[in-house]
Design a protein around this motif. Structure first.
Motif, short mmCIF file in Angstrom:
data_model
loop_
_atom_site.label_atom_id
_atom_site.label_comp_id
_atom_site.label_asym_id
_atom_site.label_seq_id
_atom_site.Cartn_x
_atom_site.Cartn_y
_atom_site.Cartn_z
N VAL A 37 0.84 -1.23 0.12
CA VAL A 37 0.04 -0.11 0.12
C VAL A 37 0.98 1.21 -0.12
O VAL A 37 0.57 2.21 -0.62
CB VAL A 37 -0.88 0.09 1.27
CG1 VAL A 37 -1.64 1.24 0.99
CG2 VAL A 37 -1.83 -1.14 1.29
N TRP A 93 0.37 3.86 -2.97
CA TRP A 93 -0.25 5.10 -2.78
C TRP A 93 0.85 6.04 -2.88
O TRP A 93 0.61 7.32 -3.00
CB TRP A 93 -0.73 5.16 -1.23
CG TRP A 93 -2.40 4.97 -1.36
CD1 TRP A 93 -2.79 4.46 -2.53
CD2 TRP A 93 -3.15 4.54 -0.03
NE1 TRP A 93 -4.30 4.07 -2.11
CE2 TRP A 93 -4.23 4.11 -0.45
CE3 TRP A 93 -2.85 4.50 1.16
CZ2 TRP A 93 -5.33 3.41 0.11
CZ3 TRP A 93 -4.07 4.13 2.11
CH2 TRP A 93 -5.18 4.00 1.48
N SER A 100 0.78 7.27 -6.28
CA SER A 100 -0.51 8.08 -6.82
C SER A 100 -0.41 9.28 -6.90
O SER A 100 -0.91 10.03 -7.90
CB SER A 100 -1.64 7.57 -5.41
OG SER A 100 -1.95 6.49 -5.70
N GLY A 135 -3.92 2.27 -7.89
CA GLY A 135 -4.02 3.14 -6.46
C GLY A 135 -5.21 3.57 -5.78
O GLY A 135 -5.19 3.78 -4.74
N THR A 136 -6.13 2.90 -6.45
CA THR A 136 -7.68 3.00 -5.52
C THR A 136 -8.09 1.61 -5.67
O THR A 136 -8.43 1.52 -4.66
CB THR A 136 -8.65 3.86 -6.43
OG1 THR A 136 -7.88 5.26 -6.81
CG2 THR A 136 -9.83 4.12 -5.73
N ALA A 158 -5.51 -1.05 -4.04
CA ALA A 158 -5.04 -0.36 -2.67
C ALA A 158 -5.89 -0.17 -1.56
O ALA A 158 -5.72 -0.04 -0.27
CB ALA A 158 -4.39 1.04 -2.78
N THR A 160 0.63 6.25 5.80
CA THR A 160 0.85 7.61 5.53
C THR A 160 2.11 8.48 6.01
O THR A 160 2.50 9.32 5.58
CB THR A 160 -0.59 8.45 5.60
OG1 THR A 160 -0.67 8.85 7.07
CG2 THR A 160 -1.70 8.02 5.05
N VAL A 171 4.35 6.83 3.05
CA VAL A 171 3.86 7.01 1.75
C VAL A 171 4.71 8.49 1.27
O VAL A 171 5.36 8.62 0.24
CB VAL A 171 2.17 7.65 1.68
CG1 VAL A 171 1.98 8.48 0.47
CG2 VAL A 171 1.78 6.14 1.54
#
Length: 288
Positions: free
Chosen positions: A17, A21, A24, A222-223, A226, A246, A249
Motif C-alpha cells: 500500500v 499510494w 499515486s 492506486g484506488t 490499494a 501515510t 507514503v
C-alpha cells in the motif's frame, strides 16, 4: 482485530500500500497534464469501483442502520479528499502533496480518542509525535512560498482530516461485511458524488496517452487494489496503526517526485524523512 506487533503478512500488505499510494501523487500530476482535476478524480474513483465490483466475491446486504455510515465513509474517505488532491496539485508539487498527507495518523488518533472511545498506547503516541515532527520538517518550506501554495497545503490537510474520521468510521463496517464489499460499495457511491465535477471538467481536458495510462494505474491499482489491501490491514491491525502507512507514503512520493518530476526538495526534508520512518516503526509496536 490484532494488537500484536506486525506479522510478516501485515508488513507485506503495509509495504504494497505504501508503494502504490506513494506513486499515486505522481500519477495525479501526470494526469493533470491533459485532464481537468474533476476528470482525474472521476476516472480514478470509477475505475477503482469497477475493479472491486467485478472481482469474485459474494454480494452481501448492508443493514439499514449501517447505510448512513457507509454513505459518510464514501464522502470522507473518497468523495471529498480525492476531489481535493488534484486541486491541491495545481498549486503544490506531487512530492509536497504526498508529504503533507502524512499528517493523517495524527488526525486518526485525535478523532479516535475524542469521538470513538479508543485509547492509544505510549509507543504509538510517541510515533505520532516523532512522525509528525518529520512531516513538519519536510513540508514547512512550502508554506513560505506564497498564498497559492498555502491554499494547496490547506487542501491536503483538509483531505487528511477527512481520512482521520473515515478510518475510524469504517472499522465496524469491514468487520461486519468484509473489506471488499465495503470498499466496492464505497467507491461506487463516491463515483456518483464525483460525477458532476468530472463531467464539468471534460471540456477542459484532452486525450493523451501518458496521462490516460497514469490515471488508469491510479484508478485500478492506486484506488481499487490499494483500498482493498488497506481495508484488510485496518481490520488486521486497527485504524491507528494502519494509518501510519501515510508516514511512509511521503518517502515514496518524495523519491518519485524528485526522480520523475524534478520537484524541489528543501534540505530539512532529509531529516524529516528519517523521523517519518522512525515514527512508523514505533507505531507498529504491540498495543497495550
Amino acid at each position: 482485530m490484532g494488537s500484536d506487533a506486525f506479522s510478516p503478512t501485515d508488513w507485506l500488505i503495509f509495504g504494497l500500500v505504501v508503494g502504490i499510494w506513494g506513486a499515486s501523487f505522481l500519477f495525479i500530476a501526470i494526469g493533470l497534464e491533459s485532464m481537468a482535476p474533476g476528470v482525474v478524480t472521476l476516472l480514478r474513483v470509477g475505475l477503482g469501483a469497477l475493479i472491486l465490483n467485478v472481482l469474485p466475491g459474494g454480494r452481501v446486504r448492508i443493514d439499514p442502520q449501517d447505510r448512513a455510515r457507509l454513505v459518510a465513509v464514501s464522502f470522507l474517505w473518497v468523495g471529498i479528499p480525492f476531489t481535493l488532491f488534484p486541486l491541491a496539485e495545481q498549486r503544490i508539487n506531487s512530492a509536497v502533496s504526498g508529504l503533507l498527507n502524512g499528517a493523517t495518523p495524527m488526525f486518526v488518533v485525535v478523532f479516535a480518542a475524542l469521538f470513538f472511545g479508543r485509547r492509544t498506547s505510549g509507543p504509538q503516541l510517541l510515533g505520532v509525535a516523532v512522525g509528525f515532527a518529520g512531516i513538519v520538517l519536510i513540508s514547512a518550506p512550502s508554506l513560505g512560498e506564497g498564498s497559492t501554495q498555502a491554499v494547496g497545503v490547506a487542501l491536503v490537510l483538509l483531505a487528511a482530516v477527512c481520512y482521520g474520521i473515515a478510518l475510524n468510521l469504517v472499522i465496524p463496517l469491514q468487520l461486519r461485511y468484509g473489506s471488499q464489499q465495503v470498499m466496492g460499495r464505497m467507491l461506487a457511491l463516491a463515483t456518483i458524488w464525483t460525477l458532476p465535477f468530472g463531467l464539468a471538467g471534460l471540456p477542459d481536458s484532452t486525450i493523451e496517452l501518458g496521462p490516460i495510462l497514469a490515471v488508469s494505474a491510479l484508478g485500478l491499482a492506486g484506488t481499487g487494489l490499494a483500498f482493498l489491501l488497506m481495508g484488510s490491514l485496518v481490520v488486521r491491525v486497527g485504524a491507528t496503526r494502519a494509518s501510519f502507512i501515510t508516514y511512509l507514503v511521503p518517502v515514496v512520493a518524495l523519491a518519485l517526485g524528485v526522480g520523475f518530476q524534478s520537484d524541489h526538495v528543501a534540505r530539512p526534508a532529509i531529516a524529516g524523512v528519517t523521523l517519518v520512518v522512525v515514527g512508523a516503526a514505533l507505531a507498529s509496536r504491540r498495543e497495550a
